[in-house]
Design a protein around this motif. Structure first.
Motif, PDB file in Angstrom:
ATOM      1  N   ALA A   1       0.830  -1.207   0.000  1.00  0.00           N
ATOM      2  CA  ALA A   1       0.000   0.000   0.000  1.00  0.00           C
ATOM      3  C   ALA A   1       0.864   1.256   0.000  1.00  0.00           C
ATOM      4  CB  ALA A   1      -0.926  -0.009   1.213  1.00  0.00           C
ATOM      5  N   ILE A   2       1.958   1.203   0.758  1.00  0.00           N
ATOM      6  CA  ILE A   2       2.898   2.330   0.758  1.00  0.00           C
ATOM      7  C   ILE A   2       3.541   2.480  -0.620  1.00  0.00           C
ATOM      8  CG2 ILE A   2       5.081   3.165   1.717  1.00  0.00           C
ATOM      9  CD1 ILE A   2       4.292   1.812   4.357  1.00  0.00           C
ATOM     10  N   ALA A   3       3.853   1.327  -1.250  1.00  0.00           N
ATOM     11  CA  ALA A   3       4.477   1.370  -2.581  1.00  0.00           C
ATOM     12  C   ALA A   3       3.540   1.976  -3.617  1.00  0.00           C
ATOM     13  CB  ALA A   3       4.891  -0.037  -2.999  1.00  0.00           C
ATOM     14  N   PHE A   4       2.225   1.818  -3.412  1.00  0.00           N
ATOM     15  CA  PHE A   4       1.261   2.422  -4.330  1.00  0.00           C
ATOM     16  C   PHE A   4       1.427   3.939  -4.396  1.00  0.00           C
ATOM     17  CE2 PHE A   4      -1.641  -1.389  -4.061  1.00  0.00           C
ATOM     18  CZ  PHE A   4      -1.678  -1.615  -5.430  1.00  0.00           C
ATOM     19  N   LYS A   5       1.883   4.516  -3.288  1.00  0.00           N
ATOM     20  CA  LYS A   5       2.056   5.974  -3.218  1.00  0.00           C
ATOM     21  C   LYS A   5       3.465   6.394  -3.632  1.00  0.00           C
ATOM     22  CE  LYS A   5      -0.795   8.142  -1.465  1.00  0.00           C
ATOM     23  NZ  LYS A   5      -1.990   8.809  -2.002  1.00  0.00           N
ATOM     24  N   SER A   6       4.291   5.431  -4.025  1.00  0.00           N
ATOM     25  CA  SER A   6       5.664   5.730  -4.417  1.00  0.00           C
ATOM     26  C   SER A   6       5.712   6.542  -5.705  1.00  0.00           C
ATOM     27  CB  SER A   6       6.445   4.425  -4.589  1.00  0.00           C
ATOM     28  OG  SER A   6       7.705   4.652  -5.175  1.00  0.00           O
ATOM     29  N   LYS A   7       6.768   7.306  -5.863  1.00  0.00           N
ATOM     30  CA  LYS A   7       6.961   8.084  -7.084  1.00  0.00           C
ATOM     31  C   LYS A   7       7.580   7.239  -8.200  1.00  0.00           C
ATOM     32  CE  LYS A   7       7.505  12.471  -4.617  1.00  0.00           C
ATOM     33  NZ  LYS A   7       8.397  13.630  -4.338  1.00  0.00           N
ATOM     34  N   SER A   8       8.003   6.013  -7.838  1.00  0.00           N
ATOM     35  CA  SER A   8       8.606   5.121  -8.830  1.00  0.00           C
ATOM     36  C   SER A   8       7.506   4.375  -9.590  1.00  0.00           C
ATOM     37  CB  SER A   8       9.545   4.122  -8.131  1.00  0.00           C
ATOM     38  OG  SER A   8       9.958   3.109  -9.030  1.00  0.00           O
ATOM     39  N   TRP A   9       7.406   4.621 -10.881  1.00  0.00           N
ATOM     40  CA  TRP A   9       6.381   3.951 -11.682  1.00  0.00           C
ATOM     41  C   TRP A   9       6.647   2.449 -11.767  1.00  0.00           C
ATOM     42  CZ3 TRP A   9       7.634   1.004 -15.861  1.00  0.00           C
ATOM     43  CH2 TRP A   9       8.910   1.194 -16.428  1.00  0.00           C
ATOM     44  N   LEU A  10       7.919   2.057 -11.726  1.00  0.00           N
ATOM     45  CA  LEU A  10       8.260   0.642 -11.805  1.00  0.00           C
ATOM     46  C   LEU A  10       7.765  -0.094 -10.561  1.00  0.00           C
ATOM     47  CD1 LEU A  10       9.644  -1.713 -13.182  1.00  0.00           C
ATOM     48  CD2 LEU A  10      11.794  -1.007 -12.108  1.00  0.00           C
TER      49      LEU A  10
END
Length: 227
Positions: A43-52
């Motif tokens: 869920a935190i990764a969903f908010k990441s700026k990394s598209w990959l």
């Protein structure tokens, strides 16, 4: 057609059934904890700026949510064994259940995180809080609090779904019931008892989650609101 019910032939096997129920609790509890961690990180990764990173997480969630749990269990147990990585049935069960519930938890936690108003984060930053404390106290904890009922329901569903792991010979409650049934030939009696046992486990898990919620969410306890 005359049928004589004989529940005693089932009840005499209560030590074995109790061991199976205990393994069900262990598998479920461990998978819930690990799945919650995996889901929260996703869920935190969903908010990441990394598209990959976002793409990888979205792919994982979509694959898991759109394939049967039984196939996932077989893939972990038989699939990994075919490439030389042999796992015990219990280990494979925990991995498969964790991967499965992690995907659903990710979506639930993402909804919780998205419910936090950006103004709250800005206010916390203006107070000089570090990024870690802002994310922990202003984002994650309130997010978990808001979606806790949904998490509870999902985790109880996971406990019930753990019965699928009997297909890879994990000796949990359903697998033990199958063995008892094959020995006693009392299918109706065995599965009635098992249905009642799962009902009891559901109430037990729900009570445990209620206690956790009352302990963890102090604000709701002070306000007297229900979880």
């Amino acid at each position: 057609m005359h049928y004589t019910f004989d529940f005693m032939s089932v009840f005499v096997n209560w030590p074995r059934l109790l061991e199976g129920a205990w393994l069900t609790v262990q598998l479920s509890a461990l998978s819930i904890v690990l799945g919650f961690v995996v889901g929260t990180l996703c869920a935190i990764a969903f908010k990441s700026k990394s598209w990959l990173l976002q793409a990888l997480v979205k792919t994982y969630v979509e694959i898991i949510r759109n394939t049967p749990l039984l196939v996932q269990v077989f893939l972990v147990y038989f699939g990994l064994a075919s490439i030389g990585l042999r796992l015990t049935a219990e280990t494979a069960a925990v991995i498969a259940l964790t991967v499965n519930v992690g995907a659903y938890t990710a979506e639930i936690m993402r909804a919780g995180i998205n419910s936090i108003h950006p103004g709250q984060i800005e206010a916390a930053e203006c107070l000089g809080m570090s990024k870690f404390h802002v994310y922990w106290h202003v984002v994650l904890l309130p997010a978990v609090e808001r979606v806790y009922p949904s998490l509870t329901s999902q985790f109880i569903l996971l406990m019930l779904a753990s019965s699928i792991t009997s297909q890879i010979s994990a000796e949990e409650l359903t697998a033990t019931a199958n063995l008892v049934q094959s020995e006693t030939f009392r299918s109706f009696e065995v599965y009635v008892v098992i249905a009642v046992a799962y009902l009891a486990l559901s109430f037990l898990f729900r009570a445990a989650f209620w206690l956790v919620g009352k302990t963890a969410f102090v604000r709701k306890r002070k306000l007297g609101t229900n979880l």
